[in-house]
Motif scaffolding. Structure first.
Motif, PDB file in Angstrom:
ATOM      1  N   GLN A 146      32.688  -7.278 -20.245  1.00  0.00           N
ATOM      2  CA  GLN A 146      32.725  -8.511 -19.457  1.00  0.00           C
ATOM      3  C   GLN A 146      31.312  -8.904 -19.041  1.00  0.00           C
ATOM      4  N   PRO A 147      31.073 -10.202 -18.902  1.00  0.00           N
ATOM      5  CA  PRO A 147      29.740 -10.616 -18.413  1.00  0.00           C
ATOM      6  C   PRO A 147      29.557 -10.189 -16.961  1.00  0.00           C
ATOM      7  N   PRO A 148      28.329  -9.947 -16.525  1.00  0.00           N
ATOM      8  CA  PRO A 148      28.084  -9.544 -15.129  1.00  0.00           C
ATOM      9  C   PRO A 148      28.559 -10.619 -14.153  1.00  0.00           C
ATOM     10  N   ARG A 149      29.056 -10.181 -13.008  1.00  0.00           N
ATOM     11  CA  ARG A 149      29.510 -11.099 -11.963  1.00  0.00           C
ATOM     12  C   ARG A 149      28.718 -10.854 -10.691  1.00  0.00           C
ATOM     13  N   THR A 150      28.424 -11.929  -9.995  1.00  0.00           N
ATOM     14  CA  THR A 150      27.796 -11.797  -8.683  1.00  0.00           C
ATOM     15  C   THR A 150      28.884 -11.505  -7.657  1.00  0.00           C
ATOM     16  N   VAL A 151      28.672 -10.464  -6.855  1.00  0.00           N
ATOM     17  CA  VAL A 151      29.681 -10.048  -5.890  1.00  0.00           C
ATOM     18  C   VAL A 151      29.037  -9.817  -4.524  1.00  0.00           C
ATOM     19  N   ALA A 152      29.885  -9.769  -3.521  1.00  0.00           N
ATOM     20  CA  ALA A 152      29.460  -9.410  -2.162  1.00  0.00           C
ATOM     21  C   ALA A 152      29.953  -8.002  -1.875  1.00  0.00           C
ATOM     22  N   VAL A 153      29.055  -7.138  -1.408  1.00  0.00           N
ATOM     23  CA  VAL A 153      29.402  -5.747  -1.094  1.00  0.00           C
ATOM     24  C   VAL A 153      29.241  -5.545   0.410  1.00  0.00           C
ATOM     25  N   LYS A 154      30.331  -5.253   1.058  1.00  0.00           N
ATOM     26  CA  LYS A 154      30.342  -5.040   2.501  1.00  0.00           C
ATOM     27  C   LYS A 154      30.398  -3.546   2.780  1.00  0.00           C
ATOM     28  N   LEU A 155      29.520  -3.075   3.659  1.00  0.00           N
ATOM     29  CA  LEU A 155      29.434  -1.649   3.990  1.00  0.00           C
ATOM     30  C   LEU A 155      29.552  -1.461   5.497  1.00  0.00           C
ATOM     31  N   LEU A 156      30.426  -0.552   5.906  1.00  0.00           N
ATOM     32  CA  LEU A 156      30.517  -0.222   7.334  1.00  0.00           C
ATOM     33  C   LEU A 156      29.221   0.410   7.807  1.00  0.00           C
ATOM     34  N   ARG A 157      28.848   0.103   9.035  1.00  0.00           N
ATOM     35  CA  ARG A 157      27.659   0.728   9.614  1.00  0.00           C
ATOM     36  C   ARG A 157      27.904   2.220   9.827  1.00  0.00           C
ATOM     37  N   PRO A 158      26.938   3.062   9.528  1.00  0.00           N
ATOM     38  CA  PRO A 158      27.087   4.494   9.834  1.00  0.00           C
ATOM     39  C   PRO A 158      27.298   4.708  11.329  1.00  0.00           C
ATOM     40  N   GLY A 159      28.271   5.529  11.669  1.00  0.00           N
ATOM     41  CA  GLY A 159      28.525   5.868  13.065  1.00  0.00           C
ATOM     42  C   GLY A 159      29.287   4.832  13.854  1.00  0.00           C
ATOM     43  N   VAL A 160      29.724   3.722  13.197  1.00  0.00           N
ATOM     44  CA  VAL A 160      30.359   2.643  13.955  1.00  0.00           C
ATOM     45  C   VAL A 160      31.718   3.070  14.510  1.00  0.00           C
ATOM     46  N   LYS A 161      32.420   3.962  13.817  1.00  0.00           N
ATOM     47  CA  LYS A 161      33.734   4.394  14.311  1.00  0.00           C
ATOM     48  C   LYS A 161      33.608   5.128  15.642  1.00  0.00           C
ATOM     49  N   ALA A 162      32.608   5.981  15.747  1.00  0.00           N
ATOM     50  CA  ALA A 162      32.413   6.720  16.996  1.00  0.00           C
ATOM     51  C   ALA A 162      32.045   5.768  18.128  1.00  0.00           C
ATOM     52  N   ARG A 163      31.224   4.758  17.835  1.00  0.00           N
ATOM     53  CA  ARG A 163      30.845   3.795  18.866  1.00  0.00           C
ATOM     54  C   ARG A 163      32.050   2.976  19.325  1.00  0.00           C
ATOM     55  N   PHE A 164      32.881   2.588  18.376  1.00  0.00           N
ATOM     56  CA  PHE A 164      34.090   1.852  18.739  1.00  0.00           C
ATOM     57  C   PHE A 164      34.986   2.699  19.624  1.00  0.00           C
ATOM     58  N   ARG A 165      35.134   3.970  19.248  1.00  0.00           N
ATOM     59  CA  ARG A 165      36.011   4.850  20.021  1.00  0.00           C
ATOM     60  C   ARG A 165      35.512   4.982  21.463  1.00  0.00           C
ATOM     61  N   SER A 166      34.198   5.113  21.620  1.00  0.00           N
ATOM     62  CA  SER A 166      33.621   5.238  22.958  1.00  0.00           C
ATOM     63  C   SER A 166      33.851   3.965  23.769  1.00  0.00           C
ATOM     64  N   ASP A 167      33.636   2.813  23.112  1.00  0.00           N
ATOM     65  CA  ASP A 167      33.848   1.540  23.808  1.00  0.00           C
ATOM     66  C   ASP A 167      35.295   1.403  24.270  1.00  0.00           C
ATOM     67  N   VAL A 168      36.225   1.677  23.368  1.00  0.00           N
ATOM     68  CA  VAL A 168      37.642   1.498  23.683  1.00  0.00           C
ATOM     69  C   VAL A 168      38.075   2.457  24.792  1.00  0.00           C
ATOM     70  N   ASP A 169      37.572   3.695  24.763  1.00  0.00           N
ATOM     71  CA  ASP A 169      37.906   4.646  25.828  1.00  0.00           C
ATOM     72  C   ASP A 169      37.445   4.124  27.190  1.00  0.00           C
ATOM     73  N   SER A 170      36.267   3.496  27.217  1.00  0.00           N
ATOM     74  CA  SER A 170      35.783   2.952  28.494  1.00  0.00           C
ATOM     75  C   SER A 170      36.625   1.757  28.927  1.00  0.00           C
ATOM     76  N   PHE A 171      37.128   0.977  27.963  1.00  0.00           N
ATOM     77  CA  PHE A 171      38.009  -0.144  28.306  1.00  0.00           C
ATOM     78  C   PHE A 171      39.331   0.351  28.885  1.00  0.00           C
ATOM     79  N   TYR A 172      39.857   1.424  28.306  1.00  0.00           N
ATOM     80  CA  TYR A 172      41.075   2.017  28.866  1.00  0.00           C
ATOM     81  C   TYR A 172      40.823   2.457  30.319  1.00  0.00           C
ATOM     82  N   ALA A 173      39.661   3.057  30.545  1.00  0.00           N
ATOM     83  CA  ALA A 173      39.323   3.503  31.901  1.00  0.00           C
ATOM     84  C   ALA A 173      39.279   2.316  32.856  1.00  0.00           C
TER      85      ALA A 173
END
Length: 513
Positions: A146-173
């Motif tokens: 197939q001919p090459p296609r231009t695509v968008a590649v999305k990558l999660l930030r390293p460590g973002v899951k841990a930061r989200f978890r910390s934020d949400v825990d503080s919101f629960y508090a």
């Protein structure tokens, strides 16, 4: 809840107060109790904020606090009518212009996530856009034959899951503190709201689910016009990587570029609002993060192009009907309908007066009719809503939080494109058509088909229920043949009778649904 969560909450409050976050709120429109709290928080503002009134470091403060705070800032950025144009402009950088993570990490991240498939992604660019959760790169996808296609590649930030978890825990508090010490907050159900946002964030952090959301929405809108989304390349999808077709358009917030390309901003605003309503009311599945960083305009057709489907909203048929009736009630000035639907869905406790609530709704709706967006003070409207929710002890519906937040976003985007937007006129074709269809022969036939399917499914379960009842009776007869204490026999018999009755009633109910 750990002590660390409370510490993070206190730190967040301090940082936000210090950088003037509370200065952008329309304090004159808030209830007295909230005004007092905000006035107290503003005592620790930086001197430059108090002296000039400029809030120019809130962007950096929210980014420093964590990704969930960034999400809040993205919403505020769409509402210059509430927070002011300067604060909104500063916060707009949170939408896709945040500092990227090190591009040198990208090849290793792709290899770990995609294995041998990573080699098919070549010519990976520096970050094109960076937000709180992920960043996007342009690349070329080379597939055999197939001919090459231009695509968008999305990558999660390293460590973002841990930061989200910390934020949400503080919101629960924070939510639990509010419920414990401020009785008036209990009706708002802050813990349930945080739980809803927690669930949404967990889904957002798995890019395979985002790919599935794109696929489902593509099926829903396959016959629509005016709204375009990218296509998923499934072989290059993993938990931390999402690859889609590249979409090229003008950022919807770049009004100068839109005007230079000859795109009708009024028509574009209508497409944004109508597309959202169509997805929510017709499909019950909608893009719940439609801030300007995720929206573009097609240079040729003027269509809306949407990206970033990490946060999606879903509402059932009853909730869709509620939304349609509420909007249609405001459009047609049928405030009795609007009031009754709020009672029907449980927003307003049954011990309140429907007639009094109708008057309160009328006091909001009448000043909005015949006015353009530029003539409406959303700060004043929000203040009135605060008063009404308190007066009528209105209850929060956590399952509708994403819908409400999305409507605020979409209305803000449409308003920025067309300051003369008449929301009711633009909404009527979508809302009215759907309601007329639901009340017409097609809608009635679909309802009947749904009832027949549920009847068929329930009827199929009846033989199983009868077999279970027979087994219970057989066990009862076996027990009765054994020499046992009479009292025990009677107890066993009573339990069996209750069990059989429950099974039979359950079967009857299933069939009747």
């Amino acid at each position: 809840m750990s002590v660390v969560s409370y510490f993070r909450l206190v730190r967040a409050g301090w940082v936000l107060a210090r950088e003037g976050a509370f200065a952008v709120l329309p304090i004159e429109s808030l209830p007295p109790s909230m005004r007092a709290g905000i006035a107290l928080a503003r005592l620790v503002e930086r001197p430059s904020v108090r002296r000039t009134g400029r809030v120019d470091r809130l962007n950096a403060a929210l980014n420093k606090l964590g990704p969930t705070y960034v999400k809040f800032g993205q919403t505020l950025a769409t509402r210059p009518d509430i927070v002011g144009p300067e604060a909104a402009e500063d916060l707009s950088g949170l939408q896709d212009r945040m500092p990227p993570f090190d591009p040198a990490l990208v090849p290793g991240m792709l290899d770990e996530a995609l294995g041998t498939k990573a080699a098919q992604l070549v010519d990976i660019s520096p970050p094109i856009a960076a937000a709180s959760i992920a960043q996007v790169h342009r690349a070329r996808l080379r597939l055999p034959g197939q001919p090459p296609r231009t695509v968008a590649v999305k990558l999660l930030r390293p460590g973002v899951k841990a930061r989200f978890r910390s934020d949400v825990d503080s919101f629960y508090a924070g939510a639990r503190l509010a419920e414990t010490f401020v009785r008036s907050f209990r009706r708002l159900r802050p813990t349930d709201i945080v739980r809803t946002l927690d669930h949404s964030s967990r889904l957002e952090l798995d890019l395979r689910l985002e790919a599935a959301a794109i696929s489902e929405m593509a099926e829903n809108i396959r016959n629509d016009t005016g709204f375009v989304i990218p296509q998923v390349h499934w072989d290059q999808v993993a938990e931390t990587v999402l690859t889609t077709s590249w979409v090229d358009g003008i950022p919807i917030r770049d009004h100068a570029a839109l005007d230079a390309a000859g795109i009708d901003r009024k028509a574009l605003a209508a497409k944004v609002l109508q597309s959202f309503l169509r997805h929510a009311i017709r499909d019950g599945f909608f893009h719940a993060d439609m801030h300007p960083g995720n929206l573009f305009a097609d240079r040729v057709t003027g269509d809306v192009i949407a990206v970033d489907f990490g946060i999606m909203g879903r509402i059932n048929k009853r909730e869709r009907r509620f939304l349609a009736d509420i909007l249609y009630g405001f459009i047609t000035r049928d405030y009795a309908l609007v009031a009754q639907r709020h009672f029907d869905i449980g927003y307003v406790p049954p011990d309140q007066s429907v007639d009094d609530f109708m008057l309160a709704i009328r006091s909001i709706g009448e000043p909005l009719h015949g006015r353009t967006a530029a003539d409406i003070s959303m700060a004043r409207v929000l203040g009135q809503l605060f008063t009404i929710t308190d007066l009528f002890q209105m209850q929060t519906r956590p399952e509708l939080v994403l819908l409400q937040k999305s409507m605020v976003l979409v209305e803000g985007v449409a308003r920025s494109l067309d300051p003369e937007l008449d929301i009711w006129t633009v909404a009527e074709p979508v809302v009215g058509d759907w309601l007329r269809r639901e009340e017409g022969p097609v809608g009635r036939f679909e309802d009947l088909s749904g009832h027949l399917k549920r009847f068929s499914d329930a009827a199929g379960r009846v033989p199983t229920l009868l077999v279970q009842a027979e087994l219970l009776m057989a066990e009862h007869r076996a027990l009765m043949r054994r020499p046992q204490d009479a009292t025990l026999r009677h107890a066993i018999l009573a339990v069996l009778v209750v069990a059989i009755v429950v099974l039979v009633i359950g079967g009857i109910k299933l069939v009747s649904l």
